[in-house]
Scaffold this motif. Sequence first.
Motif, short mmCIF file in Angstrom:
data_model
loop_
_atom_site.label_atom_id
_atom_site.label_comp_id
_atom_site.label_asym_id
_atom_site.label_seq_id
_atom_site.Cartn_x
_atom_site.Cartn_y
_atom_site.Cartn_z
N LEU A 154 0.93 -0.97 -0.36
CA LEU A 154 0.00 -0.03 0.13
C LEU A 154 1.02 1.49 -0.33
CD1 LEU A 154 -3.04 -1.20 2.41
CD2 LEU A 154 -2.86 -1.03 -0.07
N GLY A 155 1.49 1.02 1.09
CA GLY A 155 3.05 2.34 0.69
C GLY A 155 3.58 2.90 -0.65
N TRP A 156 3.74 1.19 -1.23
CA TRP A 156 4.59 1.84 -2.29
C TRP A 156 3.86 2.44 -3.33
CZ3 TRP A 156 3.96 -0.37 -7.27
CH2 TRP A 156 4.50 -0.44 -7.96
N ALA A 157 2.80 2.07 -3.47
CA ALA A 157 1.26 1.73 -4.38
C ALA A 157 1.03 3.17 -4.32
CB ALA A 157 0.10 0.87 -3.75
N LEU A 158 0.93 3.92 -3.51
CA LEU A 158 0.10 5.35 -3.21
C LEU A 158 1.45 6.18 -3.69
CD1 LEU A 158 -1.75 7.57 -1.64
CD2 LEU A 158 -0.08 7.30 0.35
N ALA A 159 2.82 5.56 -3.63
CA ALA A 159 3.61 7.24 -3.86
C ALA A 159 3.15 6.55 -5.65
CB ALA A 159 4.91 6.65 -3.35
N PHE A 160 3.42 5.79 -6.12
CA PHE A 160 4.05 5.46 -7.19
C PHE A 160 2.68 5.34 -8.14
CE2 PHE A 160 2.37 2.54 -10.38
CZ PHE A 160 2.70 2.38 -11.66
N ASN A 161 1.50 5.62 -7.55
CA ASN A 161 0.21 6.94 -8.58
C ASN A 161 0.42 7.53 -8.46
OD1 ASN A 161 -2.85 5.51 -8.79
ND2 ASN A 161 -1.33 3.41 -7.51
N HIS A 162 0.97 8.34 -6.89
CA HIS A 162 1.16 10.12 -7.12
C HIS A 162 2.10 10.56 -8.96
CE1 HIS A 162 -0.14 11.87 -3.68
NE2 HIS A 162 0.05 10.76 -3.18
N ALA A 163 3.52 8.91 -8.69
CA ALA A 163 4.38 9.49 -10.22
C ALA A 163 3.71 9.40 -11.15
CB ALA A 163 5.59 8.79 -10.01
N LEU A 164 2.91 8.15 -11.09
CA LEU A 164 2.28 7.49 -11.88
C LEU A 164 1.08 8.53 -12.63
CD1 LEU A 164 2.01 5.04 -14.17
CD2 LEU A 164 0.06 4.63 -13.40
#
Length: 407
Positions: free
Chosen positions: A71-81
């Motif tokens: 979840l932590g990684w996915a949240l940051a990834f979605n910001h960049a994406l």
Amino acid sequence: MLSWEYPPLLVGGLGRHVHALAGALAAAGHEVTVVTRQAPGAPRVEHLEGVRVIRAAEDPPAFEVTGGDLLGWALAFNHALTRAALRAVRGHRYDLVHAHDWLVAHTAVTLRDHLDVPLVATIHATESGRHQGWLPGAHNRTIDDIERWLCAEAHRVIVCSEYMRAEVIRLFGVPAERTEVVHNGVDALRWRARPRAVAAARERYAGDDGPLVSLAGRLVYEKGVQHLLAAAPRLRERFPGLRLVVAGDGPYRKDLERRAGPAVSFAGFLTGHDLTALMAASDCYVVPSIYEPFGMVALEAAAAGTPVAVSSTGGLAEIVEHGVTGVCFPPGDPDALALAVGGVLADRDYARALASRARQRVVDDFNWPAIAARTAAVYDSTRPPAPELPELLLTRRPGVPMAVGVG
């Protein structure tokens, strides 16, 4: 099109699916942009096989993934994406957004609202299904909620099998009329290995006096590799010299290596020609999954010309016909697995007939141009219906052409 993996960055079958689908849609004349994750050494922007590919670099700091909690990684990834996607759409007109799985859900909904276009979501697997209905941790339940939310926000939900269609309807309450079954596809030519590569794989992995059995996939519990390992001693008793190769990587690998006997080799993550050659060199390819929404790897092995033995679960039960295009066994049953695989290994004529019919079915029913056409039809179904015209007022005057007035 949004995906958390895309060549050269591949984790599982999702990245191969998105790559092939995007290329087939582009070949059919559609304009396709894929926004995905940055791969080491890959360009941030490129046009590849007719597809515009935008890769988003991950934001620092790095988020450590422990215990499967993404979840932590996915949240940051979605910001960049999301930032990469918003930059990508400048100066372009798009008709819809297509999201692949929950890991891109937040970006997909943001982009849908920004562009004011329909959203199509493909659900490749569910968190509940991967855990056989048990959601042990808070992060598992949150992923389940994100999947439900993505399905609710999408105009259409694409799934890869009737099994998955029933699953998203049951789990997420998606109306049946908003779900569409579009099978995964396989490029049969890509999975034809060169004879020299096949011979090299045979020399590397097989014994001098026994058959070669293989499996490839992400090494997680639901793939059922543990049941193939449990069946290996029974197969070795019947076929002395048998070798088993497990290709792939994942969090379950160390546990599987502890369970494996001396006749089992772990080849690591194989791609491209190496994987194709291993499949083609094998006397039987096994898919022992406990949970399998579709089972594309079984079709890839069939395209390589290898007889397949699969567990009769999920989408596998829909794409492999027992005794015709492969053999099936109940999931989680090592004895039944050994019996099914043994039947293939004991009769080479039978095995060749299974492989021949399976490959022909791949060519006929699972080719990517046909899959792309079915996907485009789903896209078309998201377009709002043309407004009904008011009653036409028709008048004719002497010497004046007929005029059409809108009342």
